[in-house]
Design a protein around this motif. Structure first.
Motif, PDB file in Angstrom:
ATOM      1  N   PHE A   1       3.658   1.277  -1.527  1.00  0.00           N
ATOM      2  CA  PHE A   1       2.962   0.260  -2.310  1.00  0.00           C
ATOM      3  C   PHE A   1       2.027  -0.537  -1.417  1.00  0.00           C
ATOM      4  O   PHE A   1       0.919  -0.891  -1.828  1.00  0.00           O
ATOM      5  CB  PHE A   1       3.970  -0.667  -2.991  1.00  0.00           C
ATOM      6  N   SER A   2       2.479  -0.837  -0.201  1.00  0.00           N
ATOM      7  CA  SER A   2       1.614  -1.555   0.733  1.00  0.00           C
ATOM      8  C   SER A   2       0.365  -0.739   1.041  1.00  0.00           C
ATOM      9  O   SER A   2      -0.743  -1.275   1.123  1.00  0.00           O
ATOM     10  CB  SER A   2       2.379  -1.852   2.031  1.00  0.00           C
ATOM     11  N   SER A   3       0.535   0.577   1.207  1.00  0.00           N
ATOM     12  CA  SER A   3      -0.616   1.451   1.454  1.00  0.00           C
ATOM     13  C   SER A   3      -1.567   1.444   0.267  1.00  0.00           C
ATOM     14  O   SER A   3      -2.794   1.410   0.427  1.00  0.00           O
ATOM     15  CB  SER A   3      -0.144   2.888   1.731  1.00  0.00           C
ATOM     16  N   LEU A   4      -0.983   1.461  -0.954  1.00  0.00           N
ATOM     17  CA  LEU A   4      -1.808   1.409  -2.151  1.00  0.00           C
ATOM     18  C   LEU A   4      -2.568   0.090  -2.222  1.00  0.00           C
ATOM     19  O   LEU A   4      -3.759   0.058  -2.567  1.00  0.00           O
ATOM     20  CB  LEU A   4      -0.931   1.566  -3.397  1.00  0.00           C
TER      21      LEU A   4
ATOM     22  N   GLU B   1      -9.354  -2.258  -0.137  1.00  0.00           N
ATOM     23  CA  GLU B   1     -10.319  -1.759   0.846  1.00  0.00           C
ATOM     24  C   GLU B   1     -10.423  -2.717   2.036  1.00  0.00           C
ATOM     25  O   GLU B   1     -11.517  -3.040   2.510  1.00  0.00           O
ATOM     26  CB  GLU B   1     -11.686  -1.537   0.195  1.00  0.00           C
ATOM     27  N   ASN B   2      -9.259  -3.184   2.472  1.00  0.00           N
ATOM     28  CA  ASN B   2      -9.143  -4.079   3.614  1.00  0.00           C
ATOM     29  C   ASN B   2      -9.869  -5.416   3.434  1.00  0.00           C
ATOM     30  O   ASN B   2     -10.171  -6.102   4.409  1.00  0.00           O
ATOM     31  CB  ASN B   2      -9.628  -3.395   4.893  1.00  0.00           C
ATOM     32  N   VAL B   3     -10.138  -5.783   2.175  1.00  0.00           N
ATOM     33  CA  VAL B   3     -10.689  -7.110   1.880  1.00  0.00           C
ATOM     34  C   VAL B   3      -9.513  -8.024   1.555  1.00  0.00           C
ATOM     35  O   VAL B   3      -8.844  -7.848   0.543  1.00  0.00           O
ATOM     36  CB  VAL B   3     -11.683  -7.056   0.701  1.00  0.00           C
TER      37      VAL B   3
ATOM     38  N   ALA C   1       1.237 -15.412   4.476  1.00  0.00           N
ATOM     39  CA  ALA C   1       1.562 -14.367   3.502  1.00  0.00           C
ATOM     40  C   ALA C   1       2.817 -14.724   2.713  1.00  0.00           C
ATOM     41  O   ALA C   1       2.845 -14.592   1.477  1.00  0.00           O
ATOM     42  CB  ALA C   1       1.753 -13.031   4.224  1.00  0.00           C
ATOM     43  N   HIS C   2       3.843 -15.182   3.396  1.00  0.00           N
ATOM     44  CA  HIS C   2       5.094 -15.493   2.707  1.00  0.00           C
ATOM     45  C   HIS C   2       4.971 -16.755   1.857  1.00  0.00           C
ATOM     46  O   HIS C   2       5.542 -16.819   0.765  1.00  0.00           O
ATOM     47  CB  HIS C   2       6.230 -15.615   3.716  1.00  0.00           C
ATOM     48  N   PHE C   3       4.249 -17.755   2.335  1.00  0.00           N
ATOM     49  CA  PHE C   3       4.018 -18.939   1.508  1.00  0.00           C
ATOM     50  C   PHE C   3       3.251 -18.572   0.244  1.00  0.00           C
ATOM     51  O   PHE C   3       3.539 -19.068  -0.848  1.00  0.00           O
ATOM     52  CB  PHE C   3       3.236 -20.001   2.297  1.00  0.00           C
ATOM     53  N   PHE C   4       2.262 -17.709   0.403  1.00  0.00           N
ATOM     54  CA  PHE C   4       1.455 -17.273  -0.736  1.00  0.00           C
ATOM     55  C   PHE C   4       2.343 -16.620  -1.793  1.00  0.00           C
ATOM     56  O   PHE C   4       2.296 -16.964  -2.980  1.00  0.00           O
ATOM     57  CB  PHE C   4       0.394 -16.281  -0.244  1.00  0.00           C
ATOM     58  N   ILE C   5       3.186 -15.709  -1.366  1.00  0.00           N
ATOM     59  CA  ILE C   5       4.081 -15.010  -2.295  1.00  0.00           C
ATOM     60  C   ILE C   5       5.083 -15.984  -2.908  1.00  0.00           C
ATOM     61  O   ILE C   5       5.361 -15.946  -4.112  1.00  0.00           O
ATOM     62  CB  ILE C   5       4.812 -13.865  -1.555  1.00  0.00           C
TER      63      ILE C   5
ATOM     64  N   ILE D   1       0.635  -8.599   5.663  1.00  0.00           N
ATOM     65  CA  ILE D   1       0.717  -8.850   7.113  1.00  0.00           C
ATOM     66  C   ILE D   1      -0.023  -7.762   7.887  1.00  0.00           C
ATOM     67  O   ILE D   1      -0.699  -8.031   8.893  1.00  0.00           O
ATOM     68  CB  ILE D   1       2.187  -8.951   7.550  1.00  0.00           C
ATOM     69  N   SER D   2       0.067  -6.512   7.399  1.00  0.00           N
ATOM     70  CA  SER D   2      -0.619  -5.409   8.084  1.00  0.00           C
ATOM     71  C   SER D   2      -2.144  -5.540   7.997  1.00  0.00           C
ATOM     72  O   SER D   2      -2.868  -4.921   8.770  1.00  0.00           O
ATOM     73  CB  SER D   2      -0.188  -4.062   7.494  1.00  0.00           C
TER      74      SER D   2
END
Length: 720
Positions: free
Chosen positions: A518-521, A527-529, A575-579, A566-567
């Protein structure tokens, strides 16, 4: 020192806030049966506090007792039906139908107890496994399914009695738990592999079924459906396309894997068996000592007579209560029963009153220092120090509550709402003499920043709550301490169930590798934006959080989404605060908004209209995470001048957004001017001086038009 009673006439407005709340399907056993159930509840919480502070247990054993004990007590206390206030009657002959299922469960329980008593052999020492199949696995499965079906279709409507079917399910939970505890040393090696035994599978399968059933009773169908879809996915993977494909798993391998520290006994249960139960117990001690009542009285004394006073009280009081409560919907029920009728009294529409309460109660989950245990959960998952998380949470929480306050105040201006008469409100001078009731929270914060562990700090704060109660009319003696332990268990059970159910999802993600794919998707779609990836993360967090309490929603969303963010180079804290923020806000996001629905039930308003209104009230929370992504200063990262600049700009932005939502900015706004204010608020998201100038300039323009200093036609002509 003589302390005035909180229940004197001018201070009785919040009386009842700390009373025990009973859900619609919760039983109220009486007599000796009630005493036995109360004793079980007391022992459950006391066991956890004792293990955490005095006598540590092996991890698997501790977590299994946590889950199994929670299941057993949960089935005893929470029925499969919703009770009426009128005591129902049991159907004649129903208990006779339950007896065969109960008998099968007892056979399985006896088979499990024999090795514990030294009268039999466990699976690992048995010469043949056939006996275990027919004396444990099959009887336990058939008996559990039989009594569960009777509970669904022929429920016992007597609220003051325990249901025989639910007693049978409690015994089934004990049997499955005892089996896994006894065989845990071997299960660590063989669970999820081809070496797993059939009896292991039966115990794990029954455990999963019971977890989902208790989750259904205590949190509704949303999480049950999501978890069930993940379970089904584990078996249909070979027939699915693209990133959803996997080779599939046998029943034995799947269910034995799920009941390990990679699944149900993993991070979600680790959190619920430590931080959650500890801080729910802390909240229960505050409730038993009437500190919650003091918080609400304090808010009424400070803001009750202002315009729209009860709504402003809800913002402050529900925020304080929600910080220690742990569940948005539960806090709405506790404080909303007081604040919602008073808001309606001063002129708020029913759905608006419910929406304000839902938004404020949900905001308590992001309010430091406790954040409904969110700070400790995030620290556990990320490895980031608690103190760093709490400091980072201060400004986003300030912006959120400022936004809800602005919405409330602007609505009061628009509809010319008054506050409550001063003579009906508590006297601030008297409450100020009881400010020592905040000491438990100060001790908690101080102990954590002095380097004490979360568990030790929480325990000290709990003890402090009992000590300061002796300076009030509500002294906590042995009886009150036992009551606090009892209600702590009752408040914890929902979180035990949903965290275990969330563990099923986490286990499936780990077993199938879905999280990585899913992370890859996510990376591919974005597109790395980064901003596009964050938008997708927002949508997924809200969807996963629909119908779930915050803790479960965040744990699942963090497992699925955080690695991908994170990747992409986004800081782990951001990232964690956002989620976390969007997992919290799922409680007020249509169409499944649990906190809003709870408020609608009290206000007797339309649930969907209430959820839309609560979404509007908390809209800032849907912008603030993007703000602290683009401006790390909002997470206290940067120099002091930059932080001050960004905070001031953000406050103006949320004020403009609130004005646009309410349609009031120095007078009624038409649609065009509301649209301009939305654009101005969006411009304030970025902390750059150019965007700030655009936002401020647009706001000044709207103000000038409102004050008739500038005519709209002249503006339009100037744009030409």
């Amino acid at each position: 020192m003589t302390v005035p009673s909180q229940t004197e006439p001018d201070q009785a407005i919040a009386a009842g806030v700390d009373n025990e709340i009973f859900s619609a399907n919760q039983r109220k056993p009486v007599g000796k049966v009630g005493l036995v159930v109360a004793a079980l509840c007391i022992l459950y919480t006391a066991f956890h506090i004792g293990v955490m502070n005095l006598y540590p247990l092996e991890t698997w054993t501790y977590r299994l007792i946590h889950v199994g004990g929670g299941l057993a007590i949960g089935f005893l206390l929470f029925s499969s039906l919703t009770f009426n206030e009128v005591e129902g009657q049991n159907r004649r002959g129903r208990d006779l139908l339950i007896l065969p299922g109960l008998g099968l469960i007892i056979i399985a329980l006896v088979q499990v107890l024999l090795p514990w008593l030294g009268l039999g052999t466990g699976v690992d020492q048995a010469a043949t496994l056939t006996a275990w199949r027919w004396t444990f696995g099959v009887p336990l499965m058939l008996g559990t399914v039989w009594v569960m079906l009777i509970g669904w279709f022929m429920p016992d409507a007597r609220r003051a009695h325990l249901d025989l079917a639910d007693i049978a399910l409690a015994l089934a939970a004990i049997a499955a738990t005892l089996y896994i505890i006894y065989h845990a040393p071997f299960l660590r090696l063989r669970a999820g592999t081809a070496l797993a035994k059939e009896a292991d599978m039966w115990a794990a399968l029954i455990g999963v079924v019971l977890i989902l059933e208790l989750t259904r009773r205590m949190a509704g169908m949303a999480l049950v459906i999501i978890a069930s879809i993940f379970v089904i996915y584990s078996f249909v993977g070979p027939w699915l396309p693209g990133i959803l494909y996997h080779r599939g798993y046998s029943l034995t391998r799947f269910f034995t894997y799920i009941f390990t520290d990679q699944g149900i006994l993993g991070p979600t249960t680790a959190i619920s068996s430590t931080y959650i139960i500890l801080f729910v117990a802390f909240a229960a001690f505050l409730q038993a000592s009437r500190v919650g009542e003091y918080f609400v009285n304090f808010a009424f004394a400070a803001a009750g007579d202002r315009r729209g006073g009860p709504a402003k009280v809800a913002v402050f009081g529900s925020g304080l209560m929600g910080m220690i409560n742990g569940t948005s919907a539960g806090n709405v029920v506790a404080t909303g029963s007081l604040t919602i009728p008073l808001m309606k009294r001063v002129g708020y529409k029913p759905q608006t009153a419910a929406a304000v309460e839902a938004a404020a109660s949900s905001g308590g989950q992001i309010l430091p220092p406790i954040m409904g245990a969110g700070a400790f959960i995030m620290s556990e998952i990320t490895g980031i120090a608690y103190s760093e998380i709490v400091i980072a949470a201060i400004i986003p929480a300030l912006l959120y509550f400022a936004s809800v306050y602005f919405n409330v105040d602007l609505a009061a201006q628009k509809y010319d709402m008054k506050g409550l008469p001063r003579e009906e409100l508590p006297k601030f001078s008297r409450l100020a003499r009881q400010v020592f009731l905040f000491i438990p929270i100060f001790i908690l914060i101080g102990a954590l920043f002095m380097g004490y562990s979360v568990i030790r700090a929480g325990t000290l704060a709990m003890g402090a709550a009992a000590v300061v109660s002796w300076l009030t009319p509500y002294k906590m003696g042995v009886k009150e301490v036992l009551f606090a332990l009892e209600i702590s268990t009752k408040m914890t059970l929902q979180l035990v169930a949903v965290c275990a159910a969330a563990g099923i999802i986490v286990g499936v993600i780990a077993l199938t590798g879905l999280g990585t794919r899913f992370s890859s998707l996510l990376l591919g779609l974005a597109e790395n934006v980064q901003i596009v990836a964050l938008f997708f993360a927002m949508v997924v967090s809200i969807i996963l959080g629909m119908g779930m309490p915050t803790t479960a929603a965040y744990a699942v969303a963090a497992s699925v989404i955080a690695p991908g963010l994170i990747s992409m180079g986004i800081e782990p804290l951001t990232a964690h605060f956002f989620i976390f923020y969007f997992a919290v806000m799922s409680a007020i996001t249509p169409p499944v908004a649990l906190a809003a629905y709870a408020g609608a039930a009290i206000a007797q308003s339309d649930p969907m209209k209430t959820s839309v209104e609560s979404f509007k009230m908390g809209m800032a929370a849907f912008i603030v995470p993007f703000m602290f992504f683009s401006s790390p200063e909002l997470l206290m990262q940067g120099n002091a001048l930059d932080i001050i600049h960004v905070v001031l700009g953000a406050l103006l932005g949320v004020y403009l957004l609130s004005s646009a939502v309410q349609g009031w900015f120095f007078g009624n706004l038409n649609l065009v001017l509301r649209g301009l204010l939305v654009l101005a608020a969006i411009a304030m998201i970025d902390s750059g001086y150019l965007t700030d100038a655009i936002g401020v300039g647009t706001a000044v323009l709207v103000w000038a038009i409102q004050k008739r200093l500038v005519k709209p036609g002249a503006v339009a002509k100037g744009l030409d």
